[in-house]
Design an enzyme around this catalytic site. Structure first.
Site, PDB file in Angstrom:
ATOM      1  N   LYS A 195       0.832  -1.203   0.000  1.00  0.00           N
ATOM      2  CA  LYS A 195       0.000   0.000   0.000  1.00  0.00           C
ATOM      3  C   LYS A 195       0.864   1.251   0.000  1.00  0.00           C
ATOM      4  O   LYS A 195       0.704   2.136  -0.850  1.00  0.00           O
ATOM      5  CB  LYS A 195      -0.942  -0.013   1.210  1.00  0.00           C
ATOM      6  N   ASP A 244      -6.228   0.730   0.626  1.00  0.00           N
ATOM      7  CA  ASP A 244      -6.280   1.100   2.035  1.00  0.00           C
ATOM      8  C   ASP A 244      -7.671   0.758   2.553  1.00  0.00           C
ATOM      9  O   ASP A 244      -8.440   0.073   1.882  1.00  0.00           O
ATOM     10  CB  ASP A 244      -5.976   2.598   2.200  1.00  0.00           C
TER      11      ASP A 244
END
Length: 216
Positions: A127, A146
């Site tokens: 991420k 996320d």
DNA sequence: ATCCCGAGGG
DNA sequence: CCCTCTGGAT
């Protein structure tokens, strides 16, 4: 795996992309940063924390530790105090110190611009690496998954997975690489402004017509 | 009580 | 797969 269901999913993905693009033509990262180093630090701090909160602590943090070399030599207690209000401050201090030290030792103090080198840094997962590569360098290495992207992907029926890396694989298969960076920012923005976790504002959602309302 | 631009470890 | 780490806002 190119049956009718797959075609339907691709059509849904294209509709989502079109609606998000129309609603948020200029969506971008809302973390404050002036360099790849600052973006990497801000993104590490953003775990389970609002970007508004991150942006409150980073000015003093970057003034005190302007680059990876300075951060690598930081006093842990001082660092923890500077980032305390972002939560998980001990873990984040460990990640920041470890990240900076590896950047100094293995990359000459410069933040590396490739996925393998970034994810090898302490505290940096896919991420965070996708944020830095996509936002700082315009490299479409993947989709930023996320908490918002996970939730919206499920609600919009783009994935049935729960694991972030599996969700990312599904999204990468559904959207063209050229759309990944902007798509990430738009999903995040829509998740913050409209499709919130607790009380999604479906009455003023520009994607309502194409949303199966999974989990709503 | 629940959520926020997660990652590492068991 | 699960759990833990943390403060601030709602």
């Amino acid at each position: 795996m190119t049956g009718h269901h797959n075609q339907e999913l691709r059509a849904r993905a294209a509709a989502v992309d079109a609606a998000l693009t129309a609603t948020y033509p200029a969506a971008t990262c809302e973390l404050s940063y002036r360099s790849p180093y600052e973006l990497l630090v801000a993104t590490i701090l953003s775990a389970q924390c609002t970007d508004v909160r991150v942006n409150m602590v980073t000015p003093a943090l970057f003034a005190r530790f302007p680059d990876a070399t300075a951060l690598a030599g930081a006093d842990r207690a001082e660092l923890e105090e500077l980032i305390r209000s972002t939560g998980f401050f001990r873990n984040k201090a460990t990640s920041l110190l470890g990240m900076a030290q590896v950047v100094v030792e293995r990359h000459g103090g410069q933040i590396p611009a490739d996925m393998d080198a970034l994810t090898a840094l302490p505290g940096v997962g896919r991420k965070t690496a996708n944020v830095v590569l996509g936002t700082a360098w315009g490299l479409a290495t993947g989709v930023v998954v996320d908490t918002h992207v996970s939730r919206l992907s499920q609600r919009l029926g783009l994935t049935r997975e729960r694991n972030a890396e599996k969700i990312e694989r599904d999204l990468m298969a559904l959207f063209p690489p050229s759309s990944w960076i902007d798509l990430s920012h738009r999903l995040i923005l829509h998740g913050r402004r409209v499709c919130q976790a607790r009380k999604p504002a479906c009455d003023r959602c520009s994607l309502a017509a194409i949303c199966p309302r999974i989990g709503v």
